[in-house]
Design an enzyme around this catalytic site. Structure first.
Site, mmCIF file in Angstrom:
data_model
loop_
_atom_site.group_PDB
_atom_site.id
_atom_site.type_symbol
_atom_site.label_atom_id
_atom_site.label_comp_id
_atom_site.label_asym_id
_atom_site.label_seq_id
_atom_site.Cartn_x
_atom_site.Cartn_y
_atom_site.Cartn_z
ATOM 1 N N TYR A 48 -7.369 -2.877 -9.569
ATOM 2 C CA TYR A 48 -6.099 -2.679 -8.863
ATOM 3 C C TYR A 48 -6.066 -3.529 -7.594
ATOM 4 C CZ TYR A 48 -2.535 -0.482 -5.974
ATOM 5 O OH TYR A 48 -1.460 -0.265 -5.158
ATOM 6 N N VAL A 95 5.014 9.617 2.856
ATOM 7 C CA VAL A 95 6.008 8.817 2.137
ATOM 8 C C VAL A 95 7.302 8.640 2.936
ATOM 9 C CG1 VAL A 95 6.934 10.802 0.856
ATOM 10 C CG2 VAL A 95 7.139 8.495 -0.103
ATOM 11 N N PHE A 148 16.582 11.029 -10.519
ATOM 12 C CA PHE A 148 17.625 11.390 -9.562
ATOM 13 C C PHE A 148 18.800 10.423 -9.523
ATOM 14 C CE2 PHE A 148 13.563 12.885 -7.633
ATOM 15 C CZ PHE A 148 13.796 14.244 -7.720
#
Length: 326
Positions: free
Chosen positions: A128, A196, A35
């Protein structure tokens, strides 16, 4: 302000750049931005020379990370998440940049912990989580070496979901929406989640405040759903009804190990694994009183869930840009 986002071409980064509209942004990522190509520079945190900043930068937001469950070799978690963080800090030091926002993870606490706060002992169960905790330690050492004038915010989000994301939450939503879902375990385990749009709004607030000192926040949208409550909320928005019943946990784990073996033999990746079954059935509930004592999320958890369902299943877009994560 001029803000450098390291790793802003992905899911969270794309939403964050949109949230920061009006600010001067530099994005550095190993992948092009779908974007925001005009202010994106291709660079990898593994190579310090790729981290091209300048002394006009006010704040660095470090999002870049290896985070999938199936990264190979596992040394990449430490190379990127720890070594990459060290590289960014060294470049910041060379330019006198003192404001940092870093996205870590609640994975540093491990599984089945009792609603841990930010001071809960660290007990990561996978590479992680271990690498994210080591990265936090590197940042703390950097801060402590010369704290004067420094502002550090570490955000430990739980699983982040939202429009365009193709992670574990999306896979769950898709299974339920298609009525191909089978519950594993009792479904009473609680699952902390984060929309989000709320996560990036909180990061924006921390950038704007530039509060001096070293600050850590769990990010969770409350209240937590149990798996059964989450399924009910999805059924309600999608106007569907799933068959009742569940697969015993032991049988679900056995199936996960079978898929692990098949993946090892065929070198293929599958949506089912023992790690994912374990995470699905675990209680992943985290305390977020600290963050919500001063931050008003723009969306409730249910609103975020409904926005995601609307985008992905009820008003599906044809020009899909997708982000694949866990």
């Amino acid at each position: 302000m001029k803000i450098a986002i390291i790793g802003g071409s992905g899911f969270v980064g794309s939403f964050l750049i949109k949230e920061l509209e009006g600010e001067q942004i530099l994005n550095i990522d190993k992948n092009p931005s779908p974007f925001y190509q005009s202010f994106t520079t291709i660079g990898n945190v593994l190579n310090k020379k790729d981290i091209i900043l300048d002394d006009s930068i006010d704040t660095v937001v470090l999002l870049a990370a290896e985070h999938r469950d199936d990264i190979s070799p596992t040394s990449l978690y430490y190379d990127v998440n720890v070594g990459g963080t060290q590289n960014v800090l060294e470049v910041m030091d060379s330019l006198g940049i003192k404001n940092l926002v870093f996205t870590s993870s609640v994975a540093i606490y491990g599984l089945n912990k009792d609603n841990p706060t930010e001071v809960h002992p660290e007990d990561p169960f996978n590479h992680y989580g271990k690498s994210k905790w080591q990265a936090e330690q590197v940042i703390k050492e950097w801060f402590d070496s010369d704290p004067e004038g420094k502002s550090v915010t570490i955000v430990r989000p739980t699983v982040i979901f939202g429009e365009r994301n193709r992670g574990n939450v999306y896979n769950l939503l898709k299974q339920i929406a298609s009525k191909k879902f089978m519950l594993i375990g009792s479904g009473t385990n609680k699952k902390s989640m984060a929309y989000v749009g709320n996560v990036v709004a909180f990061i924006h607030e921390r950038i704007s405040q530039r509060e001096l000192g070293f600050h850590i926040f769990n990010y969770v949208d409350k209240p937590d759903f149990t798996m059964l409550e989450l399924i009910e909320a999805i059924e309600d928005r999608m106007n569907i009804t799933l068959p009742k019943g569940s697969v015993p946990y032991s049988l679900g784990m056995l199936g996960g190990y079978v898929f692990d073996l098949i993946a090892f033999l065929t070198r293929k990746k599958f949506s089912i694994s023992s790690v994912r079954v374990k995470k699905f059935c675990a209680t992943t509930q985290f305390d977020a009183e600290k963050v919500h004592s001063g931050f008003q999320a723009p969306y409730t958890l249910k609103e975020g869930l409904n926005r995601t369902l609307e985008h992905e299943f009820l008003q599906k877009k044809k020009d899909e840009v997708l982000f694949y994560s866990e």
